[in-house]
Design an enzyme around this catalytic site. Structure first.
Site, mmCIF file in Angstrom:
data_model
loop_
_atom_site.group_PDB
_atom_site.id
_atom_site.type_symbol
_atom_site.label_atom_id
_atom_site.label_comp_id
_atom_site.label_asym_id
_atom_site.label_seq_id
_atom_site.Cartn_x
_atom_site.Cartn_y
_atom_site.Cartn_z
ATOM 1 N N GLU A 356 124.939 102.729 36.040
ATOM 2 C CA GLU A 356 125.347 103.787 34.947
ATOM 3 C C GLU A 356 126.627 103.266 34.113
ATOM 4 O O GLU A 356 126.477 102.402 33.228
ATOM 5 C CB GLU A 356 125.856 105.272 35.476
ATOM 6 C CG GLU A 356 125.863 106.334 34.337
ATOM 7 C CD GLU A 356 125.813 107.438 35.149
ATOM 8 O OE1 GLU A 356 126.012 108.588 34.345
ATOM 9 O OE2 GLU A 356 125.220 107.764 36.246
ATOM 10 N N GLU A 640 133.626 111.812 42.333
ATOM 11 C CA GLU A 640 132.820 112.638 41.306
ATOM 12 C C GLU A 640 132.509 114.179 41.800
ATOM 13 O O GLU A 640 132.392 115.146 40.773
ATOM 14 C CB GLU A 640 131.417 111.928 41.198
ATOM 15 C CG GLU A 640 130.661 112.595 40.100
ATOM 16 C CD GLU A 640 129.280 111.782 39.830
ATOM 17 O OE1 GLU A 640 128.760 112.086 38.858
ATOM 18 O OE2 GLU A 640 128.951 111.002 40.861
#
Length: 764
Positions: A356, A640
């Protein structure tokens, strides 16, 4: 802008995706010494430049990642030291090493690559000025040659392979006639897209030695660097020629083995083929997010001294620090610093390790006030905002989920990759167009960022205005909402308690208000329009979402936090919202109940409504979910998810699990302003507010900030009699206000100040 006579050239052979380009020309005669030498260079891909056998600078991964369709940055370097002393007619060798980088490497989670182009290329121009004023220009053209390097594979996600048997620096010296070298051909490049860097370049900024080398239960050789970081491992090794040493990287261990599942399809693996002599490897065409490495193929047992983690980041100047009497809170702040350093690698990315590493707008919208305190990010984010505006102009005012917006190509190639539906403006994420420049203005006091971004700011809010329902609410399109609310299931981070339309409509109010303030500052005629939009949005929010009993639709912590912090409510509604907010926080046992939207604002909302003790209880909670739970689990960066790792040491089962995301660390902004007590009264800290609000049993806290006007510092200590000793430092030309609980405001000027206060009973 400088004039270019050079042209972009590409090698006739790809040479494993890491070609070398060179030219050799004599220094022109009859003009005396060279008195000025400037090299400008850029690439389709990433490049390293060499002149007369020397690297021209210490940067890596240039020219970084920008919205290449509209902006390709070039570096400009003074290279006089590398040509000074050359005699007339002596050969001059200019060389460039290329890698895939963001231009042609893998990007996104769908497995695609080469979204910007399938051919590497470089543009370089060396301008030499002689003592008599004569100039000589050496630039890339069809006379250059191309050949193989020691790099046989390179990708930002997957890693790099270097074959030391192929290392040969003769290409950087005069007279090189290497076997297998070919020509080059002219590539396509619109010179109008070239721009100088505004952001600082990427460099090696730190080195971290290996802390421990051991054998895992499965017999694997593991290395711990003691810190989750971003970069690569420099390896010193000697072994049989042709043998291969392999390093796999990961952020965590799971059950005493390398925890690679969060990488998804990213291989994050480097291969080093040995020459037979003493080799030193640095894979500078990739980067990894890691704390641990697994080593395979090492001749004998690796020594910790042979493995050094090289930390790579945009070269940002640290500006702010913080510490307090609770070591876990201090570590939380350190984690936010490391998370910023790792993810501010040319683009403000979401994470640095998996397939990502994109410039998600929601993350930076939440975190900019914190980032602007920790580092000087003014030029870094102003550069990124230029990409945001460029992408936005091409998308009819829409601010994409990520900047640069590579997802538009990912989705075009693979519609199934669009897991969020057709892209459109989204609250918090698209609001980065407004919130980021406003936060930079507050932090640095430079109106240029507002002037530069005003068109982008207004275009975003005007587009969102077209998306509102007839009732004035933003309730029709896809929203991330309170992304990663801890109650959301691992497989669907958008299923938060907070109603997404409530979150979105609150964000319309905030963005319209900030654009109106910007228009007023700049004397722009649209101020009245945006003030009217803000007021209409506020009225619609109250009418449709706020009940007669003060309850806000979906009755979640985040909706109250946003309504309070954004100023959507009148005095009576604000009081009732604060009462309901603290009820929910207490019912939740002072565990976190917010995601990306609510987390930056929940402690402020509690503080504003008179519930400071509950804000501290939320901060100091150690059980999951909380800010300090990851710290108790040994985290050295912000996670996260609140539970990226479960208490039993198992990685969260979600496919989206990173251990280095800064967004949920946005609470450090509150640490600076409320716990330590330093905030700007005027943009750029021209005047400062010193207003510590002790609590949570903390006995001391301190912070300092290097502002454009000098160093500002605040430190406080609880005294044995329950009072407060306060030390403040203000630089020349800066004044401030000291505001302490139960005390009248005090005006202070430049210099050092030592103050005492008797805190009101019950404070802290």
């Amino acid at each position: 802008m400088p004039e270019w006579s050079a042209v972009l050239v590409s090698p006739d052979s790809d040479f494993d995706g890491a070609p070398l380009l060179r030219t050799e020309v004599p220094l022109e005669q009859g003009h005396g010494e060279v008195v000025r030498a400037v090299l400008r260079a850029t690439a389709h891909g990433v490049f390293e430049a060499y002149l007369n056998g020397h690297p021209v600078d210490d940067t890596v991964l240039s020219p970084g990642w920008s919205s290449y369709e509209w902006r390709l940055r070039f570096v400009e370097r003074d290279v006089l030291p590398f040509v000074a002393g050359l005699g007339e007619g002596e050969p001059l060798v200019l060389g460039l090493a290329l890698g895939n980088g963001w231009w042609r490497g893998r990007l996104g989670w769908a497995g695609g690559r080469a979204y910007y182009g399938d051919e590497l290329g470089a543009l370089a121009q060396l301008d030499l000025t002689f003592a008599d004023g004569h100039t000589q220009v050496v630039g890339t053209d069809e006379t250059w040659t191309a050949g193989p390097s020691a790099v046989t594979a390179n990708d930002l996600y997957d890693g790099e392979t270097i074959d030391a048997r192929r290392l040969d620096d003769s290409w950087l010296r005069p007279g090189h006639t290497g076997a297998g070298w070919t020509g080059v051909h002219r590539g396509e490049l619109d010179l109008a897209t070239l721009e100088p860097y505004l952001a600082p370049p990427v460099r090696r900024v730190l080195e971290v030695p290996a802390q421990r080398v051991w054998t895992s239960p499965a017999g694997r050789t593991l290395v711990d660097f003691g810190q989750n970081l971003v970069g690569w491992v420099r390896v010193r090794v000697q072994g049989p020629a042709g043998s291969t040493v392999t390093l796999r990287h990961a952020e965590v261990l799971e059950h005493d083995e390398l925890g690679t599942r969060p990488l998804r399809t990213a291989l994050a693996t480097d291969h080093f083929v040995l020459s037979g002599g003493e080799d030193v490897f640095e894979p500078t065409f990739t980067f990894h997010g890691f704390r641990y490495a697994e080593v395979e193929g090492w001749p004998g047992e690796p020594d910790a001294d042979a493995l050094t983690a090289v930390v790579v980041s945009s070269d940002l100047r640290p500006t702010g620090d913080f510490a307090c009497s609770d070591e876990l809170v201090t570590q939380l702040h350190r984690n936010a610093v490391w998370g910023t350093r790792g993810n501010f690698l040319d683009v403000p990315t979401d994470c640095p390790q998996r397939d990502e590493r994109l410039g998600w707008t929601g993350d930076i919208a939440a975190f900019t006030p914190s980032a602007a305190y920790l580092f000087d990010v003014d030029d870094f984010l102003r550069d990124w905002l230029r990409d945001l505006a460029a992408e936005q102009r091409a998308a009819d005012g829409m601010v994409a989920f990520v900047i640069p917006d590579v997802l538009k190509y990912v989705i075009k190639d693979d519609p199934a990759a669009s897991v969020f539906g057709p892209p459109d403006s989204t609250a918090v994420w698209s609001d980065a167009a407004v919130w980021v420049p406003w936060a930079l203005w507050q932090a640095y006091g430079d109106r240029r960022v507002l002037a530069d971004q005003l068109d982008s700011m207004t275009a975003h809010v005007r587009r969102v205005e077209t998306l509102l329902s007839p009732s004035g609410l933003w309730e029709k399109s896809f929203q991330f909402g309170d992304w990663l609310d801890p109650t959301a299931p691992p497989e669907n981070a958008a299923l938060a308690k907070a109603d997404p339309s409530v979150v979105a409509t609150a964000c319309v109010f905030r963005s319209a208000t900030l654009v109106a303030e910007t228009a007023a500052l700049l004397g722009h005629g649209d101020e009245a329009h945006f003030r009217d939009l803000a007021e209409r949005t506020r009225a619609a929010f109250v009418e449709h979402y706020v009940g007669d009993d003060g309850r806000i639709k979906s009755d979640a912590v985040t909706v109250y936090a946003l309504a309070i912090a954004f100023g959507l409510l009148d005095e009576g509604q604000q009081q009732r919202a604060g009462e309901r907010l603290v009820e929910l926080v207490r019912e939740g046992g002072h565990h976190i109940q917010t995601g990306f939207a609510g987390t930056p604002f929940v402690t402020d909302a509690l503080t504003l409504t008179g519930h400071l003790d509950d804000a501290y209880a939320l901060l100091l909670q150690r059980e999951c979910p909380s800010w300090l739970y990851p710290v108790t689990m040994g985290a050295t960066t912000v996670w996260e998810r609140w539970d990226s790792m479960l208490p039993d040491g198992t990685i969260n089962p979600g496919q989206m699990t990173s251990f280095n995301h800064y967004a949920l660390g946005a609470v450090v902004d509150w640490l600076h302003r409320t716990v330590a007590g330093l905030a700007p009264l005027e943009p750029g800290y021209a005047r400062v507010l010193v207003a510590p609000q002790p609590g949570g049993g903390l006995t001391w806290a301190r912070t300092s900030l290097e502002t454009a006007r000098g160093r500002v510092a605040v430190a406080w200590t609880r005294t044995d009699d329950g009072g407060l000793d306060l030390d403040v430092v203000l630089p020349e030309g800066v004044s401030g206000v000291v505001r302490l609980p139960g005390e009248a405001d005090r005006e202070i000027g430049p210099g050092e100040h030592h103050l005492n206060a008797a805190l009101a009973a019950g404070v802290g």
